[in-house]
Design an enzyme around this catalytic site. Structure first.
Site, PDB file in Angstrom:
ATOM      1  CB  ALA A   1      -2.003   0.964   8.759  1.00  0.00           C
ATOM      2  CG  ASP A   2      -3.740  -4.842   5.628  1.00  0.00           C
ATOM      3  OD1 ASP A   2      -4.516  -4.362   4.786  1.00  0.00           O
ATOM      4  OD2 ASP A   2      -3.829  -6.006   6.057  1.00  0.00           O
ATOM      5  CB  THR A   3      -6.112  -3.951  10.773  1.00  0.00           C
ATOM      6  OG1 THR A   3      -5.454  -2.734  11.129  1.00  0.00           O
ATOM      7  CG2 THR A   3      -6.565  -4.668  12.042  1.00  0.00           C
TER       8      THR A   3
ATOM      9  CB  ALA B   1       1.748  -4.441   9.113  1.00  0.00           C
TER      10      ALA B   1
ATOM     11  CE  LYS C   1      -4.042  -1.932   2.405  1.00  0.00           C
ATOM     12  NZ  LYS C   1      -4.852  -1.893   3.650  1.00  0.00           N
TER      13      LYS C   1
END
Length: 200
Positions: free
Chosen positions: A79-81, A116, A59
């Site tokens: 960010a990625d969740t 992250a 991203k």
């Protein structure tokens, strides 16, 4: 809290999440959202930690590539969740039925939430990972149905948001509350400061 800066620090946020925008404001960072549309398919034999870290990095890279040379004077934050139950990744629900299944599986569970955070700046990318253990109470069918009727589950990993009505279901967490929301503030602020972006 008094204003610390005449002009707040600025980053590009590779996300359309209003929660992440608000969390950045909380630490004195303003942003412009530039969502990065990438393929979020999990690769075979990829661990949940590797998966969420890769997506955050991709991203950030995708957003950075869209910027002009002048714009690249500012960092890109991504960010990625993901929610992980018994080793399986629970992403965003495809529809209400998918959300129903996820919440039934999470009911009474101990699960993990990985977020992250990636920062792209000066043609380099650094990624940090926050992992939180979450214990959810056992839910009745009526509770799940009522929650889905609110629409709060949409666009949320694991089909719930800890900052909303589902917060009443969470018995305890070990880790970062804001990480479960989608942007762990300690790790994010530490990463920003490391690359010269002041925060509160």
């Amino acid at each position: 809290m008094s204003q610390k800066f005449d002009v707040l620090p600025f980053v590009y946020l590779a996300s359309r999440s209003p929660r992440r925008v608000e969390l950045l404001k909380q630490i004195g960072v303003r942003c412009e959202t530039l969502p990065a549309d990438i393929d979020e398919t999990q690769i075979a034999n990829e661990s949940p930690e590797q998966y969420v870290t890769r997506l955050a990095q991709q991203k950030a890279e995708a957003c950075f590539q869209r910027l002009t040379v002048v714009q690249r004077a500012h960092p890109v934050l991504a960010a990625d969740t993901t929610v992980v139950l018994a080793g399986s990744v629970l992403g965003k629900p495809e529809d209400d039925n998918d959300a129903l299944t996820m919440l039934q599986n999470l009911s009474g569970s101990l699960h993990l939430v990985h977020t992250a955070v990636a920062l792209a700046f000066n043609y380099e990318i650094e990624v940090v990972l926050s992992t939180t253990v979450v214990e959810m109470m056992a839910l009745s069918a009526a509770q799940i149905d009522a929650y889905i009727a609110t629409g709060e589950h949409r666009d949320k990993a694991g089909s719930y948001g800890i900052q909303g009505a589902a917060g009443a279901w969470i018995k305890r967490i070990e880790g970062s509350y804001t990480g479960v929301m989608g942007l762990p503030l300690y790790e994010t602020a530490d990463l920003l400061r490391k690359h010269g972006v002041s925060t509160y």
